[in-house]
Design an enzyme around this catalytic site. Structure first.
Site, PDB file in Angstrom:
ATOM      1  N   ASP A 218       0.847  -1.406   0.064  1.00 39.04           N
ATOM      2  CA  ASP A 218       0.005   0.244   0.174  1.00 39.04           C
ATOM      3  C   ASP A 218       0.671   1.360   0.109  1.00 39.04           C
ATOM      4  O   ASP A 218       0.509   2.344  -0.786  1.00 39.04           O
ATOM      5  CB  ASP A 218      -0.993   0.122   1.289  1.00 39.04           C
ATOM      6  CG  ASP A 218      -1.726  -1.350   1.433  1.00 39.04           C
ATOM      7  OD1 ASP A 218      -2.228  -1.535   0.413  1.00 39.04           O
ATOM      8  OD2 ASP A 218      -1.547  -2.065   2.187  1.00 39.04           O
TER       9      ASP A 218
ATOM     10  N   HIS B 142      -4.659  -3.517   6.318  1.00 38.40           N
ATOM     11  CA  HIS B 142      -4.502  -3.744   4.868  1.00 38.40           C
ATOM     12  C   HIS B 142      -5.814  -4.332   4.316  1.00 38.40           C
ATOM     13  O   HIS B 142      -6.213  -5.512   3.871  1.00 38.40           O
ATOM     14  CB  HIS B 142      -3.570  -5.005   4.615  1.00 38.40           C
ATOM     15  CG  HIS B 142      -3.357  -5.290   3.160  1.00 38.40           C
ATOM     16  ND1 HIS B 142      -2.963  -4.440   2.254  1.00 38.40           N
ATOM     17  CD2 HIS B 142      -3.689  -6.301   2.317  1.00 38.40           C
ATOM     18  CE1 HIS B 142      -3.043  -4.947   0.918  1.00 38.40           C
ATOM     19  NE2 HIS B 142      -3.566  -6.084   1.130  1.00 38.40           N
TER      20      HIS B 142
HETATM   21  N1  LIG Z   1      -0.793  -8.043   2.114  1.00 37.59           N
HETATM   22  C1  LIG Z   1      -0.622  -7.773   0.915  1.00 37.59           C
HETATM   23  O1  LIG Z   1      -0.516  -6.622   0.533  1.00 37.59           O
HETATM   24  C2  LIG Z   1      -1.080  -8.728  -0.236  1.00 37.59           C
HETATM   25  C3  LIG Z   1      -1.056  -8.453  -1.606  1.00 37.59           C
HETATM   26  C4  LIG Z   1      -1.345  -9.272  -2.410  1.00 37.59           C
HETATM   27  C5  LIG Z   1      -2.003 -10.562  -1.944  1.00 37.59           C
HETATM   28  N2  LIG Z   1      -2.060 -11.002  -0.823  1.00 37.59           N
HETATM   29  C6  LIG Z   1      -2.526 -12.128  -0.303  1.00 37.59           C
HETATM   30  O2  LIG Z   1      -1.439 -13.093  -0.532  1.00 37.59           O
HETATM   31  C7  LIG Z   1      -2.152 -14.526  -0.364  1.00 37.59           C
HETATM   32  C8  LIG Z   1      -1.357 -15.365  -1.378  1.00 37.59           C
HETATM   33  O3  LIG Z   1      -1.851 -14.737  -2.603  1.00 37.59           O
HETATM   34  P1  LIG Z   1      -1.271 -15.754  -3.872  1.00 37.59           P
HETATM   35  O4  LIG Z   1      -1.638 -14.685  -5.113  1.00 37.59           O
HETATM   36  O5  LIG Z   1       0.270 -16.176  -3.783  1.00 37.59           O
HETATM   37  O6  LIG Z   1      -2.330 -16.708  -3.834  1.00 37.59           O
HETATM   38  P2  LIG Z   1      -2.197 -18.231  -4.442  1.00 37.59           P
HETATM   39  O7  LIG Z   1      -3.752 -18.771  -4.348  1.00 37.59           O
HETATM   40  O8  LIG Z   1      -1.702 -18.344  -5.935  1.00 37.59           O
HETATM   41  O9  LIG Z   1      -1.223 -19.165  -3.631  1.00 37.59           O
HETATM   42  C9  LIG Z   1      -1.695 -19.211  -2.308  1.00 37.59           C
HETATM   43  C10 LIG Z   1      -0.935 -20.680  -1.923  1.00 37.59           C
HETATM   44  O10 LIG Z   1      -1.054 -20.930  -0.630  1.00 37.59           O
HETATM   45  C11 LIG Z   1      -1.103 -22.452  -0.477  1.00 37.59           C
HETATM   46  N3  LIG Z   1      -1.763 -22.744   0.677  1.00 37.59           N
HETATM   47  C12 LIG Z   1      -2.792 -22.928   1.168  1.00 37.59           C
HETATM   48  N4  LIG Z   1      -2.960 -23.253   2.511  1.00 37.59           N
HETATM   49  C13 LIG Z   1      -1.937 -23.255   2.828  1.00 37.59           C
HETATM   50  C14 LIG Z   1      -1.435 -23.735   3.968  1.00 37.59           C
HETATM   51  N5  LIG Z   1      -1.974 -24.170   5.109  1.00 37.59           N
HETATM   52  N6  LIG Z   1       0.099 -23.790   4.214  1.00 37.59           N
HETATM   53  C15 LIG Z   1       0.755 -23.703   3.085  1.00 37.59           C
HETATM   54  N7  LIG Z   1       0.343 -23.229   1.981  1.00 37.59           N
HETATM   55  C16 LIG Z   1      -0.974 -22.946   1.793  1.00 37.59           C
HETATM   56  C17 LIG Z   1      -1.935 -22.798  -1.692  1.00 37.59           C
HETATM   57  O11 LIG Z   1      -1.638 -24.084  -1.859  1.00 37.59           O
HETATM   58  C18 LIG Z   1      -1.520 -21.973  -2.849  1.00 37.59           C
HETATM   59  O12 LIG Z   1      -0.201 -22.696  -3.541  1.00 37.59           O
HETATM   60  C19 LIG Z   1      -3.588 -14.010  -0.562  1.00 37.59           C
HETATM   61  O13 LIG Z   1      -4.207 -14.152   0.690  1.00 37.59           O
HETATM   62  C20 LIG Z   1      -3.621 -12.890  -1.229  1.00 37.59           C
HETATM   63  O14 LIG Z   1      -4.927 -12.227  -0.768  1.00 37.59           O
HETATM   64  C21 LIG Z   1      -1.618 -10.073   0.356  1.00 37.59           C
HETATM   65  O1  LIG Z   2      -5.824 -10.167  -2.723  1.00 35.78           O
HETATM   66  C1  LIG Z   2      -6.606  -9.090  -2.513  1.00 35.78           C
HETATM   67  O2  LIG Z   2      -7.666  -9.050  -2.090  1.00 35.78           O
HETATM   68  C2  LIG Z   2      -5.620  -7.874  -2.734  1.00 35.78           C
HETATM   69  C3  LIG Z   2      -4.349  -7.745  -2.395  1.00 35.78           C
HETATM   70  O3  LIG Z   2      -4.401  -7.783  -0.903  1.00 35.78           O
HETATM   71  C4  LIG Z   2      -3.717  -6.476  -2.599  1.00 35.78           C
HETATM   72  O4  LIG Z   2      -3.719  -5.561  -2.170  1.00 35.78           O
HETATM   73  O5  LIG Z   2      -3.331  -6.486  -4.013  1.00 35.78           O
END
Ligand SMILES: NC(=O)c1ccc[n+]([C@@H]2O[C@H](COP(=O)([O-])OP(=O)(O)OC[C@H]3O[C@@H](n4cnc5c(N)ncnc54)[C@H](O)[C@@H]3O)[C@@H](O)[C@H]2O)c1
Ligand SMILES: O=C(O)C[C@H](O)C(=O)O
Length: 328
Positions: free
Chosen positions: A159, A187
């Site tokens: 962010d 977030h």
């Molecule tokens: N904080 C932020 O700024 C921010 C930004 C973008 C995404 N995110 C979040 O990050 C997370 C991951 O995003 P992504 O695009 O890589 O998702 P994704 O679905 O591509 O990958 C998530 C992975 O986590 C694995 N997983 C699920 N449960 C698990 C467990 N108990 N132990 C280990 N691995 C496990 C899944 O098998 C998958 O491979 C999501 O929750 C998304 O919303 C946060």
């Molecule tokens: O996965 C989302 O909901 C959005 C993600 O947290 C982001 O800020 O890009």
């Protein structure tokens, strides 16, 4: 001789994992004087995909990469861990209410907190990326009573980076000219990207912007809803930019923030700025000698006070919901 650090990445086979692991292994997380041993944690169905990523990591012949272990067992993944990046989370699917999401993620972050408590190294630092990141961090932290509470953090650096770029575009200045832009709170769409302390060169950013309407109706909502805009455009949530922010967060925490610069990190509140103690909420911090400190003594105007109160209220609701579910 280069020191050696154990870095655990959960959700290693996911999209953020794929964008993150190669940067960690190349030395961008901890610096060129630190060797890395990677531990990849995945659910059983995704272990094979993680093995494929590990093959690619091997094929890069990174000089700093000492080894890669892959497991579906949290205890094994966090044994001796120095840096834990909790990326894997249960995404919200159709028909799922917010409470369902919190409950599903409680099932992930509770055992991971317990495993960190059982086996992590004394200097462990934890960054939660998986959403809802602040509350997932709170759940993990509450199940790791032997680890100092302040070692559990959640990511708002993406962010912050988004806010830097929006301001740089508006003022047509390089991002490097900007300092002290802050994200407060959760977030989520309630977060508060705060320009009131930001400077561009040696001038206040708000003086240069000189347009409160833009701040309130364009800047803040654009940053706060950027995650949703990326999902709408890509058909998937941000990945490379999220990985980049995770690298920035840990790099600053371990190696220090640049002189005169702040970073936004969601950290357990010590009661500063009226945020209830213990909530994992984003603050401006300065990092030095491997530790962060919340920047103190900032003047918070009425507008900022209301914005911070709104995002903190959402964090309290999330905390109360997971409490009700017996997750903390
Ligand atoms: N904080 C932020 O700024 C921010 C930004 C973008 C995404 N995110 C979040 O990050 C997370 C991951 O995003 P992504 O695009 O890589 O998702 P994704 O679905 O591509 O990958 C998530 C992975 O986590 C694995 N997983 C699920 N449960 C698990 C467990 N108990 N132990 C280990 N691995 C496990 C899944 O098998 C998958 O491979 C999501 O929750 C998304 O919303 C946060
Ligand atoms: O996965 C989302 O909901 C959005 C993600 O947290 C982001 O800020 O890009």
């Amino acid at each position: 001789m280069a020191r050696s650090v154990n870095v655990t990445v959960t959700g290693a086979a996911g999209q953020i994992g794929y964008a993150l692991l190669f940067r960690i292994a190349s030395g961008q997380l901890l610096g060129q004087d630190t060797k890395v041993r990677l531990r990849l944690l995945e659910i059983p169905q995704a272990v094979k995909a993680a093995e494929g990523t590990a093959m690619e990591l091997e094929d890069c012949a990174f000089p700093l990469l000492e080894g890669i272990d892959i497991t579906d067992d949290a205890k094994t993944a966090f044994d001796g861990v120095n840096v834990a990046l909790l990326v894997g989370a249960r995404p919200r699917t159709k028909g799922m209410e917010r409470g369902d999401l919190l409950e599903a993620n409680g099932g992930i972050f509770k055992p991971q907190g317990e495993a960190i408590n059982a086996g992590a190294a004394d200097d462990v630092r934890v960054l939660v990326v998986g959403n809802p990141a602040n509350t997932n961090a709170l759940i993990a932290q509450q199940h790791a009573p032997d680890v100092p509470a302040e070692r559990f953090t959640a990511m708002t650096r993406l962010d912050e980076n988004r806010a830097y770029s929006q301001l740089a575009n508006k003022l047509r200045v390089p991002v490097t000219e900007i300092k002290r832009l802050v994200i407060w709170g959760n977030h989520s769409a309630t977060q508060y990207p705060d320009l009131s302390h930001a400077v561009v060169g040696d001038r206040p950013a708000l003086e240069l912007v000189d347009d409160q309407e833009w701040v309130e109706n364009t800047f803040i909502p654009t940053v706060a809803k950027r995650g949703a805009a990326i999902i709408e455009a890509r058909g998937a949530s941000s990945a490379a930019s999220a990985a980049n922010a995770a690298i920035n967060h840990i790099h600053d925490w371990v190696n220090g923030t640049a002189e005169g610069q702040w970073a936004s990190m969601a950290v357990p509140s010590d009661g500063s700025y009226g945020v209830p103690e213990g909530l994992i909420s984003s603050f401006p911090v300065v990092c030095k000698d491997g530790k962060y400190e919340i920047v103190q003594g900032l003047t918070v105007n009425e507008f900022s006070r209301a914005k911070i109160a709104a995002t903190v209220a959402e964090l309290e609701e999330e905390r109360d919901a997971v409490r009700k579910l017996g997750l903390i």
